[in-house]
Motif scaffolding. Sequence first.
Motif, PDB file in Angstrom:
ATOM      1  N   ARG A   2      64.925   5.443 135.669  1.00 50.95           N
ATOM      2  CA  ARG A   2      64.197   5.622 134.374  1.00 50.95           C
ATOM      3  C   ARG A   2      64.318   7.063 134.355  1.00 50.95           C
ATOM      4  O   ARG A   2      63.849   7.800 133.222  1.00 50.95           O
ATOM      5  CB  ARG A   2      62.609   5.473 135.021  1.00 50.95           C
ATOM      6  CG  ARG A   2      62.231   6.318 136.109  1.00 50.95           C
ATOM      7  CD  ARG A   2      60.608   5.769 136.419  1.00 50.95           C
ATOM      8  NE  ARG A   2      60.410   6.833 137.577  1.00 50.95           N
ATOM      9  CZ  ARG A   2      59.582   7.638 137.436  1.00 50.95           C
ATOM     10  NH1 ARG A   2      58.924   8.097 136.125  1.00 50.95           N
ATOM     11  NH2 ARG A   2      59.212   8.207 138.545  1.00 50.95           N
ATOM     12  N   TYR A   3      65.246   7.744 135.075  1.00 55.33           N
ATOM     13  CA  TYR A   3      65.369   9.280 134.708  1.00 55.33           C
ATOM     14  C   TYR A   3      66.536   9.410 133.782  1.00 55.33           C
ATOM     15  O   TYR A   3      67.651   8.830 134.015  1.00 55.33           O
ATOM     16  CB  TYR A   3      65.780   9.832 136.097  1.00 55.33           C
ATOM     17  CG  TYR A   3      64.674  10.239 136.849  1.00 55.33           C
ATOM     18  CD1 TYR A   3      63.340  11.197 136.641  1.00 55.33           C
ATOM     19  CD2 TYR A   3      64.519   9.430 138.163  1.00 55.33           C
ATOM     20  CE1 TYR A   3      62.483  11.353 137.622  1.00 55.33           C
ATOM     21  CE2 TYR A   3      63.515   9.439 138.867  1.00 55.33           C
ATOM     22  CZ  TYR A   3      62.466  10.407 138.533  1.00 55.33           C
ATOM     23  OH  TYR A   3      61.365  10.692 139.642  1.00 55.33           O
ATOM     24  N   GLU A   4      66.361  10.015 132.582  1.00 56.04           N
ATOM     25  CA  GLU A   4      67.341   9.904 131.531  1.00 56.04           C
ATOM     26  C   GLU A   4      68.403  10.974 131.882  1.00 56.04           C
ATOM     27  O   GLU A   4      69.446  11.021 131.503  1.00 56.04           O
ATOM     28  CB  GLU A   4      66.890  10.323 130.167  1.00 56.04           C
ATOM     29  CG  GLU A   4      65.936   9.028 129.871  1.00 56.04           C
ATOM     30  CD  GLU A   4      65.270   9.109 128.302  1.00 56.04           C
ATOM     31  OE1 GLU A   4      65.674  10.212 127.601  1.00 56.04           O
ATOM     32  OE2 GLU A   4      64.619   8.258 128.136  1.00 56.04           O
ATOM     33  N   ASP A   5      68.025  12.245 132.797  1.00 60.88           N
ATOM     34  CA  ASP A   5      69.034  13.464 132.867  1.00 60.88           C
ATOM     35  C   ASP A   5      69.640  13.272 134.283  1.00 60.88           C
ATOM     36  O   ASP A   5      70.132  13.897 134.716  1.00 60.88           O
ATOM     37  CB  ASP A   5      68.120  14.583 132.930  1.00 60.88           C
ATOM     38  CG  ASP A   5      67.115  14.649 133.735  1.00 60.88           C
ATOM     39  OD1 ASP A   5      66.797  13.480 134.275  1.00 60.88           O
ATOM     40  OD2 ASP A   5      66.278  15.543 133.536  1.00 60.88           O
ATOM     41  N   PHE A   6      69.583  12.068 134.812  1.00 59.83           N
ATOM     42  CA  PHE A   6      70.270  11.964 136.265  1.00 59.83           C
ATOM     43  C   PHE A   6      70.710  10.368 136.156  1.00 59.83           C
ATOM     44  O   PHE A   6      69.969   9.453 136.253  1.00 59.83           O
ATOM     45  CB  PHE A   6      68.854  11.823 137.207  1.00 59.83           C
ATOM     46  CG  PHE A   6      69.393  11.566 138.597  1.00 59.83           C
ATOM     47  CD1 PHE A   6      70.162  12.676 139.531  1.00 59.83           C
ATOM     48  CD2 PHE A   6      69.312  10.492 139.217  1.00 59.83           C
ATOM     49  CE1 PHE A   6      70.551  12.317 140.936  1.00 59.83           C
ATOM     50  CE2 PHE A   6      69.695  10.066 140.640  1.00 59.83           C
ATOM     51  CZ  PHE A   6      70.379  11.195 141.303  1.00 59.83           C
ATOM     52  N   ARG A   7      72.033  10.256 136.541  1.00 59.72           N
ATOM     53  CA  ARG A   7      72.652   8.969 136.445  1.00 59.72           C
ATOM     54  C   ARG A   7      73.342   8.667 137.873  1.00 59.72           C
ATOM     55  O   ARG A   7      74.237   9.987 138.176  1.00 59.72           O
ATOM     56  CB  ARG A   7      73.558   8.863 135.320  1.00 59.72           C
ATOM     57  CG  ARG A   7      72.654   8.780 133.945  1.00 59.72           C
ATOM     58  CD  ARG A   7      73.570   9.108 132.741  1.00 59.72           C
ATOM     59  NE  ARG A   7      74.255  10.170 132.821  1.00 59.72           N
ATOM     60  CZ  ARG A   7      73.658  11.551 132.784  1.00 59.72           C
ATOM     61  NH1 ARG A   7      72.410  11.425 132.183  1.00 59.72           N
ATOM     62  NH2 ARG A   7      74.430  12.554 132.750  1.00 59.72           N
TER      63      ARG A   7
ATOM     64  N   GLY B 268      71.737  19.257 135.033  1.00 58.48           N
ATOM     65  CA  GLY B 268      71.678  20.453 135.304  1.00 58.48           C
ATOM     66  C   GLY B 268      71.005  20.504 136.758  1.00 58.48           C
ATOM     67  O   GLY B 268      70.862  19.405 137.235  1.00 58.48           O
ATOM     68  N   LYS B 269      70.841  21.483 137.384  1.00 59.50           N
ATOM     69  CA  LYS B 269      70.407  21.690 138.859  1.00 59.50           C
ATOM     70  C   LYS B 269      69.042  21.254 139.048  1.00 59.50           C
ATOM     71  O   LYS B 269      68.986  20.356 140.012  1.00 59.50           O
ATOM     72  CB  LYS B 269      70.606  23.090 139.480  1.00 59.50           C
ATOM     73  CG  LYS B 269      72.017  23.591 139.752  1.00 59.50           C
ATOM     74  CD  LYS B 269      71.875  25.021 140.284  1.00 59.50           C
ATOM     75  CE  LYS B 269      73.287  25.369 140.752  1.00 59.50           C
ATOM     76  NZ  LYS B 269      73.281  26.665 141.347  1.00 59.50           N
ATOM     77  N   SER B 270      68.140  21.306 138.139  1.00 59.17           N
ATOM     78  CA  SER B 270      66.976  20.780 138.480  1.00 59.17           C
ATOM     79  C   SER B 270      66.827  19.395 138.136  1.00 59.17           C
ATOM     80  O   SER B 270      66.088  18.802 139.093  1.00 59.17           O
ATOM     81  CB  SER B 270      66.027  21.708 137.456  1.00 59.17           C
ATOM     82  OG  SER B 270      66.218  21.119 136.053  1.00 59.17           O
ATOM     83  N   ALA B 271      67.570  18.697 137.265  1.00 61.43           N
ATOM     84  CA  ALA B 271      67.514  17.434 137.252  1.00 61.43           C
ATOM     85  C   ALA B 271      68.263  16.687 138.442  1.00 61.43           C
ATOM     86  O   ALA B 271      68.028  15.612 138.957  1.00 61.43           O
ATOM     87  CB  ALA B 271      68.600  17.113 135.975  1.00 61.43           C
ATOM     88  N   LEU B 272      69.337  17.297 139.030  1.00 59.23           N
ATOM     89  CA  LEU B 272      70.193  16.812 140.379  1.00 59.23           C
ATOM     90  C   LEU B 272      68.940  17.020 141.280  1.00 59.23           C
ATOM     91  O   LEU B 272      68.718  15.824 142.231  1.00 59.23           O
ATOM     92  CB  LEU B 272      71.046  17.831 140.701  1.00 59.23           C
ATOM     93  CG  LEU B 272      71.782  17.393 141.863  1.00 59.23           C
ATOM     94  CD1 LEU B 272      72.403  16.049 141.852  1.00 59.23           C
ATOM     95  CD2 LEU B 272      73.003  18.435 142.069  1.00 59.23           C
ATOM     96  N   SER B 273      68.166  17.814 141.492  1.00 58.62           N
ATOM     97  CA  SER B 273      67.093  18.183 142.510  1.00 58.62           C
ATOM     98  C   SER B 273      66.114  17.136 142.500  1.00 58.62           C
ATOM     99  O   SER B 273      65.888  16.255 143.635  1.00 58.62           O
ATOM    100  CB  SER B 273      66.593  19.457 142.578  1.00 58.62           C
ATOM    101  OG  SER B 273      65.605  19.707 143.359  1.00 58.62           O
TER     102      SER B 273
END
Length: 129
Positions: free
Chosen positions: A69-74, A93-98
Amino acid sequence: MKREASKGRGKKAVGRPKKPGAGVPHSARADFKASEPVHVTLRAVPEIKRLRTRAAYQAIREATITVLRYEDFRINHLSIQGTHLHLIVETDGKSALSKGMKAFGISATKQLNAALSCAGSWWERRRMK
C-alpha cells in the motif's frame, strides 16, 4: 570483554556485552537517488533457527503484501537465507525507506511469531476463525 588500556590505565568495558556477529557498524546511509535501488539486510534473532521453511516463507510473503500500500516504497526483490533476508528496495527518499522498512519489519515479526509459535501455523489458525 575489556577495552584496550590507554596510557597504562585498564578499564572494564561499559554497557552490555556484545553478541557474536554484532560487529556490523551502524553508520548513516549515504544519500541515494530515487531511481537507484537500495540493498537492505535484515537479520533474524537466533531463536528463529531457520527462515527457509514453508511457514516462514508464508509469513514473509504476508509481510511483503502488507507494504504494497505504500506508494513511495517498493520491494523489487527478496531473498530468504537461512538466518537473514536480503531485499532490493526502491524508495523516494530516506524517510520513505525508513517508514517502509519499519512497516515491513513489524509485519514480518508479527507474522513469523504467529507462524512459528506452538499454537500451529498461521493458516491453520485462520481456518479455525
